[in-house]
Structure formats: structure tokens, C-alpha cells
Scaffold this active site. Sequence first.
Site, short mmCIF file in Angstrom:
data_model
loop_
_atom_site.label_atom_id
_atom_site.label_comp_id
_atom_site.label_asym_id
_atom_site.label_seq_id
_atom_site.Cartn_x
_atom_site.Cartn_y
_atom_site.Cartn_z
CE1 TYR A 1 1.23 -0.41 4.23
CE2 TYR A 1 0.16 1.61 4.14
CZ TYR A 1 0.93 1.14 4.84
OH TYR A 1 1.49 1.25 6.19
CE LYS B 1 3.18 3.27 3.05
NZ LYS B 1 3.51 3.46 4.52
CD GLU C 1 10.82 2.08 9.79
OE1 GLU C 1 10.89 2.92 8.96
OE2 GLU C 1 10.53 0.65 9.45
N1 PMP Z 1 8.53 3.93 8.55
C1 PMP Z 1 7.19 3.40 8.37
C2 PMP Z 1 7.27 1.96 9.29
C3 PMP Z 1 6.01 4.04 8.24
O1 PMP Z 1 4.77 3.30 8.27
C4 PMP Z 1 6.11 5.22 7.54
C5 PMP Z 1 4.82 5.88 6.96
N2 PMP Z 1 4.55 5.51 5.92
C6 PMP Z 1 7.18 5.87 7.47
C7 PMP Z 1 8.39 5.31 7.84
C8 PMP Z 1 7.30 7.36 6.77
O2 PMP Z 1 7.22 7.04 5.22
P1 PMP Z 1 6.78 8.25 4.42
O3 PMP Z 1 7.47 9.47 4.73
O4 PMP Z 1 6.94 8.08 3.00
O5 PMP Z 1 5.20 8.38 4.86
#
Ligand code: PMP
Length: 286
Positions: free
Chosen positions: A32, A146, A178
Site C-alpha cells: 500500500y 510497504k 524507525e
Molecule cells: N516508516 C514506517 C514504518 C511507516 O509506516 C512510515 C509511514 N508510511 C514511514 C516510515 C514514513 O514514510 P513516509 O515519509 O513515506 O510517509
Amino acid sequence: MPTVYLNGAFLPLEEAHVPVLDRGFIFGDGVYEVIPVYSRRPFRLADHLARLQASLDGIRLANPHPPETWRTLVLDLIACSGEEDLGIYLQVTRGPAPRDQAFPTEVRPTVLIMPLPLGTPPARLAEEGVGAITAADNRWLRCDLKSTSLVANVLLRQLSVDAGCAETILLRDGWLTEGSSSSVFVVSRGTLLAPPKSHLILPGVTYDVVLELAAGQGVPYALRPIPEAELRSADEIWLTSSTKEILPVVRLDGRPVGDGRPGGLFRGLHAAYQEYKRTEMRGGGS
Ligand code: PMP
């Protein structure tokens, strides 16, 4: 009732149905994206579509659409929503098939695109900062994909809800990875630090934007592994994501980060991010 796109049709959300044998439902066998939309313009859409392709490649599922078709569908759905600012949620699963872990011989992917409330945090949070807790990163080893298989993230995120905090920051074997749904930056001795991209973190679109803005502002930065001790002694900690944008963490596991207030580097980068968004809305890049 919002209009959604499901497998070729635009229809009201309540009329959008997926068979119970869909592999997304049975196995979480799908990927997604969440794309922020400001003033009806999808923000960094090309980056989101490139990451979607990488996630699909990672789960060995053919991309049902070329980027131009995705762009058209996303723009059509924005037009249907009537909102200026929203999120676009986009999901592709390996589709319905008799329950068997092995791939079906004939794959009919399920494609869903739907609007979401954007959920940008109130400006107050950038001024006051948020609390976070830490937890052991017990997710699988392909966090760069993702995937809709998010039960580990769900459990980790709930720990911070239970603690009254905004996010759970994850440590794998003593190293920062993260957040449960965000990227994490650290400021240490005037240098902005983040873990380098690897299969242990999602390559955040906002992570890239923040690094571009840091470079543009002459902020020194380094991408390198960050040990737990450096996270705990950081002058600043930031969370970034498409919906959170950039948020300062002012308490980690109940202890103040730096002087317990959003830091100076945060304020500069946060302002640069807001300005960059305005440029994009006026028809800049993406
Ligand atoms: N890490 C994880 C596990 C996430 O779910 C997200 C949110 N999508 C992010 C990092 C940040 O990604 P982005 O800046 O593309 O939203």
C-alpha cells in the site's frame, strides 16, 4: 459517503466489497501507499509510485498499472472527493484465490484507491513537541516493503497509545531503526543523523524531503547506524512521515530530550518543510 476506486469502478465506499478469499484479507498479501494531497495536488506522487513499484517487486506481484494510469486514477479520485487537502490510500493485493499460501497460477490483483482524512497534526504539536517510548523492533526483516501485513507495527504502535505517547521508536539489537509508522531523525552535536536506508527501515518519502531540505539549508547531516546510547543522549529527536510531516520528540521514555523543548534545527527544518509544501502547491515538482 466517499467515492472509492475498486478494480476499475468508481463507487461509494459502502458499495465497495472484496471477496473473503482475497489474499489481502487471508494473508495480508499486499502492499500500500498513503499519499498526502495539498490543494488538490498529490505531494511527491512520483516517489510514492516508485516505492509502490519497489514494494510490488519485493512481493513478486506485477504492477497492474503504469505510472500514468495511477496518476490519472489518483487525480480522478481527488476530483471526486471535493476536498482540497486529503490523503489518498492505495492498496494492491494478490487478489482472490482458494486459500493456499503458494501464489495462485492466475493472479487477479485487487486494486483499491480511497480518500482518507489527511490527519496532519495540529500546529500546537510542532510547537510543544510529543512524547515517545522505545521498544524492541520485533518486525520481519523486509521493513523496506510497504506491506499490508502490519500486525507487528499495530502492536508496537499500541504500546505508545497505552503510554499516552505519539509514537513507539524501535531499536533492533541496540540500533535505532524507525518508528512504528514514521522515520526517525536524531540531532547530535549539531549534526542531523538518520539510519541509512536498508531492508530494516521503510524508505520514507518524507525522509528524502527532509534530507534535501537539510542539504539546501547547509545543515550538516550524516546517514549512519545510530546506537541506542546516541538516541538517548540526543539533543533533538524528530519523527517524520507523510501525515505527521516533521514532529519533535521532547520526551523519550519519560525523560526530556535535550532541554525538553523543540530544538533549533527542528524549527528551521519545519519552516523549510512548510515553505516547500507551499511551493509544491503552486505547481512545483512531484
Ligand atoms: N516508516 C514506517 C514504518 C511507516 O509506516 C512510515 C509511514 N508510511 C514511514 C516510515 C514514513 O514514510 P513516509 O515519509 O513515506 O510517509
